[in-house]
Design a protein around this motif. Structure first.
Motif, PDB file in Angstrom:
ATOM      1  N   ARG A  52       0.193   4.977   1.327  1.00  0.00           N
ATOM      2  CA  ARG A  52      -0.822   5.605   2.162  1.00  0.00           C
ATOM      3  C   ARG A  52      -0.353   6.950   2.694  1.00  0.00           C
ATOM      4  O   ARG A  52       0.839   7.210   2.847  1.00  0.00           O
ATOM      5  CB  ARG A  52      -1.227   4.682   3.300  1.00  0.00           C
ATOM      6  N   ASN A  56       0.817  -1.206   0.000  1.00  0.00           N
ATOM      7  CA  ASN A  56       0.000   0.000   0.000  1.00  0.00           C
ATOM      8  C   ASN A  56       0.852   1.258   0.000  1.00  0.00           C
ATOM      9  O   ASN A  56       1.874   1.317   0.689  1.00  0.00           O
ATOM     10  CB  ASN A  56      -0.906   0.040   1.244  1.00  0.00           C
ATOM     11  N   LEU A  61     -12.163   1.389  -3.222  1.00  0.00           N
ATOM     12  CA  LEU A  61     -10.768   1.450  -2.784  1.00  0.00           C
ATOM     13  C   LEU A  61      -9.844   1.286  -3.995  1.00  0.00           C
ATOM     14  O   LEU A  61     -10.178   0.583  -4.948  1.00  0.00           O
ATOM     15  CB  LEU A  61     -10.487   0.353  -1.760  1.00  0.00           C
ATOM     16  N   ASN A 106     -12.155   7.332   3.205  1.00  0.00           N
ATOM     17  CA  ASN A 106     -12.291   7.020   1.789  1.00  0.00           C
ATOM     18  C   ASN A 106     -13.585   7.638   1.290  1.00  0.00           C
ATOM     19  O   ASN A 106     -14.510   7.890   2.078  1.00  0.00           O
ATOM     20  CB  ASN A 106     -12.316   5.499   1.569  1.00  0.00           C
ATOM     21  N   ARG A 160     -12.551  -2.635  -5.365  1.00  0.00           N
ATOM     22  CA  ARG A 160     -12.797  -1.476  -6.220  1.00  0.00           C
ATOM     23  C   ARG A 160     -14.295  -1.212  -6.384  1.00  0.00           C
ATOM     24  O   ARG A 160     -14.752  -0.070  -6.295  1.00  0.00           O
ATOM     25  CB  ARG A 160     -12.151  -1.684  -7.592  1.00  0.00           C
ATOM     26  N   TYR A 211      -7.662  -0.533  -5.271  1.00  0.00           N
ATOM     27  CA  TYR A 211      -6.976  -1.813  -5.418  1.00  0.00           C
ATOM     28  C   TYR A 211      -6.505  -1.997  -6.860  1.00  0.00           C
ATOM     29  O   TYR A 211      -7.185  -1.612  -7.812  1.00  0.00           O
ATOM     30  CB  TYR A 211      -7.895  -2.968  -5.019  1.00  0.00           C
TER      31      TYR A 211
END
Length: 250
Positions: free
Chosen positions: A88, A86, A122, A182, A117, A124
């Protein structure tokens, strides 16, 4: 705007009925300092960069996801277990909830990528990945497949060192995160998470070749990371997302 919540090494809430359960194993945390103004446009609406002594951080976190489970069901052994890496950032919302924001989430299983997704919006991405352990050295590799950009990759190797008996304030700031922000809804929603206190180890960075940070819209790192940590991992429980107003979803 509330003051940011206190940073605590233990989860401040409980999740009795988890939306998701999973285990994170063999984690490598690499962090670089970044000016808050540079990352502010990359965060969801309703959040701002979370800072420590006026600086925020970009993290590259590589690990093994193990046995992801839904709604209290047992974790899936094959589809729910895979390497992940990840990129972040660190965020705080108007309610003072501190969290992380993912710029990319490379994973080695296509079905979880598609579900992450479509179901959670998200970021991904499907990648060819491997995590290998040889003695006290752990190596993580990834090469992105879909949806791109093709050519995004990482090659990381760390040597596990001594146990961290008392993490520094910065180490708490970077690891004691109890949720993610998110764009689940029109604004940023908050997905809480709980797990035991991190078992952390100092680590020596043996290799770091990557372009995942720049692929995620971040400036290229200038110099080595300011923090390198390893953890054998923790079991994790995610609660239901809360809307920006702090009202749990029905």
């Amino acid at each position: 705007m509330h003051e940011p919540a206190a940073i605590t090494p233990d989860a401040p809430v409980t999740v009795p009925l988890p939306l998701l359960t999973q285990q994170w194993r063999d984690l490598c945390f690499l962090h670089w300092a970044v000016e808050p103004d540079l990352v502010a446009p990359l965060l969801p609406h309703g959040t701002v960069p979370d800072t420590h002594d006026g600086v925020t951080y970009a993290g590259l976190v590589a690990f093994r996801m193990h046995r992801v489970g839904w709604l209290g069901l047992p974790g899936v052994p094959y589809l729910g277990s895979f390497p992940e890496t990840n990129v972040r950032l660190y965020s705080v919302d108007a309610h003072g909830r501190r969290g992380v924001v993912f710029r990319s989430m490379d994973a080695a299983r296509l079905l979880p990528v598609v579900m992450g997704r479509a179901g959670f919006r998200l970021p991904y991405l499907w990648s060819r990945m491997r995590v290998r352990t040889a003695g006290d050295v752990v190596t993580y590799t990834s090469a992105r497949r879909w949806p791109g950009p093709r050519g995004a990759f990482s090659r990381i190797a760390v040597r596990k060192g001594e146990r961290v008996q008392e993490p520094t304030e910065l180490e708490h700031f970077l690891t004691a995160r109890w949720g993610m922000h998110n764009a689940f809804f029109r604004g940023a929603a908050y997905l809480p998470s709980v797990h035991p206190r991190w078992p952390l180890y100092r680590a020596e960075l043996l290799r770091c070749e990557e372009n995942l940070l720049t692929a995620g819209g971040l400036p290229a790192p200038q110099g080595p990371p300011v923090s390198v940590l390893y953890s054998p991992g923790v079991p994790v429980r995610f609660g239901r997302p809360a809307r920006p107003a702090g009202i749990p979803t029905p």
